[in-house]
Structure formats: structure tokens, C-alpha cells
Design a protein around this motif. Structure first.
Motif, mmCIF file in Angstrom:
data_model
loop_
_atom_site.group_PDB
_atom_site.id
_atom_site.type_symbol
_atom_site.label_atom_id
_atom_site.label_comp_id
_atom_site.label_asym_id
_atom_site.label_seq_id
_atom_site.Cartn_x
_atom_site.Cartn_y
_atom_site.Cartn_z
ATOM 1 N N ASP A 41 0.955 -1.245 -0.006
ATOM 2 C CA ASP A 41 -0.159 0.280 -0.360
ATOM 3 C C ASP A 41 0.575 1.064 0.106
ATOM 4 O O ASP A 41 0.164 1.938 -0.957
ATOM 5 C CB ASP A 41 -0.991 0.127 1.323
ATOM 6 C CG ASP A 41 -1.927 -1.438 0.607
ATOM 7 O OD1 ASP A 41 -2.388 -1.207 -0.234
ATOM 8 O OD2 ASP A 41 -2.474 -2.031 2.153
ATOM 9 N N HIS A 44 2.393 2.150 -3.370
ATOM 10 C CA HIS A 44 1.325 1.973 -4.556
ATOM 11 C C HIS A 44 0.927 3.857 -4.080
ATOM 12 O O HIS A 44 1.300 4.663 -5.128
ATOM 13 C CB HIS A 44 0.360 1.258 -4.530
ATOM 14 C CG HIS A 44 -1.239 1.577 -5.118
ATOM 15 N ND1 HIS A 44 -1.281 1.264 -6.434
ATOM 16 C CD2 HIS A 44 -1.970 2.264 -4.509
ATOM 17 C CE1 HIS A 44 -1.979 2.677 -7.321
ATOM 18 N NE2 HIS A 44 -3.421 2.748 -6.188
ATOM 19 N N THR A 45 0.928 4.206 -2.803
ATOM 20 C CA THR A 45 1.035 6.032 -2.697
ATOM 21 C C THR A 45 1.396 6.484 -3.286
ATOM 22 O O THR A 45 1.707 7.303 -3.974
ATOM 23 C CB THR A 45 0.631 5.861 -1.212
ATOM 24 O OG1 THR A 45 -0.944 4.835 -1.036
ATOM 25 C CG2 THR A 45 -0.415 6.863 -0.901
#
Length: 53
Positions: free
Chosen positions: A30, A33-34
Motif C-alpha cells: 500500500d 502504491h501510494t
């Protein structure tokens, strides 16, 4: 068998530091991805975080 009470804060601190690093490791996809970076690059965040502690 008696446990030395001076060891308890050390053990709790070690548990706290280890837990935070493993939590970040679980969130690594995550985070990558961010930040729009690869997972290995994001893995360096764990190393940098651990180094600062």
C-alpha cells in the motif's frame, strides 16, 4: 525462578520496536502504491525507519 524486574522494560521496548517494523512491512504494498514507487524501493523505508530508532 525469579525474573529480574529490570529486564521487563527492555523486553517491552524490544517488542514495541519489532511490532512497528513488522506492521510497516505488512503495509508495504500500500505504501509503494501510494508513493508510486516499487515495493523494493519502499522496503528501504523500513530500513531507514529502523536505522533512526
Amino acid at each position: 525462578m525469579k525474573i529480574d524486574k529490570r529486564i521487563i522494560p527492555l523486553a517491552i521496548g524490544g517488542l514495541g520496536i519489532g511490532t512497528t517494523e513488522f506492521t510497516v512491512m505488512g503495509l508495504l504494498p500500500d505504501i509503494a502504491h501510494t508513493l508510486k514507487i516499487t515495493i523494493p524501493e519502499a522496503g528501504h523505508l523500513i530500513s531507514a525507519y529502523a536505522w533512526e530508532l
